[in-house]
Design an enzyme around this catalytic site. Sequence first.
Site, PDB file in Angstrom:
ATOM      1  NE  ARG A 192      -3.145   0.890  -0.610  1.00 46.39           N
ATOM      2  CZ  ARG A 192      -3.472   1.081  -1.871  1.00 46.39           C
ATOM      3  NH1 ARG A 192      -3.071   2.167  -2.510  1.00 46.39           N
ATOM      4  NH2 ARG A 192      -4.175   0.179  -2.523  1.00 46.39           N
ATOM      5  CE  LYS A 233      -2.295  28.722  -4.355  1.00 45.76           C
ATOM      6  NZ  LYS A 233      -3.404  29.230  -5.203  1.00 45.76           N
ATOM      7  CE  LYS A 266       1.264  35.368  -3.243  1.00 44.80           C
ATOM      8  NZ  LYS A 266       1.052  35.101  -4.686  1.00 44.80           N
ATOM      9  CD  GLU A 269      -0.541  38.631  -6.091  1.00 49.30           C
ATOM     10  OE1 GLU A 269      -0.158  37.455  -5.976  1.00 49.30           O
ATOM     11  OE2 GLU A 269      -1.285  39.198  -5.268  1.00 49.30           O
ATOM     12  CG  ASP A 298      -3.589  37.403  -8.262  1.00 46.49           C
ATOM     13  OD1 ASP A 298      -3.490  36.174  -8.415  1.00 46.49           O
ATOM     14  OD2 ASP A 298      -4.225  37.911  -7.311  1.00 46.49           O
TER      15      ASP A 298
END
Length: 286
Positions: A96, A131, A163, A193, A214
């Site tokens: 597994r 992410k 950002k 950004e 963005d």
Amino acid sequence: MHPRTDLLIDLALEEDAGLGDVTSRALFPARHRSRGVITAGHDLVVCGLDVAARVFARVDPALKVVAAARDGDRIRSGGRVLAVSGPSVSLLTAERTALNFLQRLSGIATLARAFAERASGTGIRIVDTRKTTPGYRALEKYAVRCGGCHNHRSSLGEHVLIKDNHIAAAGSLARAVRLARAAAPHLAKIEVEAGTLAEVREAVRAGAGVILLDNMTPDRIRAAVAIIAGAAVVEVSGGVRYATLRDYLIPGVDVISIGALTHSAPAADVSLTVLPARRNRRRASP
């Protein structure tokens, strides 16, 4: 193989088999041996073969693994991925965990291949984001490369990316760029950004080397590209899906970053079939 991989394998094995495999030990004596094959349940791009082989080796060095493909290969439904043979208890104990790594990494590689093929010939680079599953970033970004896409930064320490929250804390986009340029290495590009055309203009005036558009619509991206006019690398991010990718393959765009390559890739269907000495076939349990 990334140094963290052995740690991830050990954690996974401890989670799944830390108390041993009571079922397999009850059924089979130590000398019992089996052969097994891992096959694809649908068309996929395989990734994680070395990781799967390492899982089997960590459980028992006596297990012998023979890969039937290489990472990045396309495998047709029903095609063989690898074969493993050795002590039955060890083989079933490792099953597994080996499949979990293969299904996750092959799923990412398969999705990345679909994106790469859709963008082929445009000159636009499809890249991933940060992410990723905590701890699995190096493996998941490797899977993205196996699928034919590219990597964005792997950590906060790789390059400057200003950002929206950096801008809010700094007081303005221009001030954030100025502070970053004063502190960053002299060869580092400053990426900023921008969510509006006004911010795009401000980023150009500030001398940003890369401007990340963005969550803009395709029409707004075309307008932004005209404003930038080659003064910076153009990256598009936010809201781009496989179904809509062609809408964003706009001349003047250099990079499209897509978090879904890692955070939303469906697991590939791979399974292990064990063939005991008496030749009776059975499907491995989930």
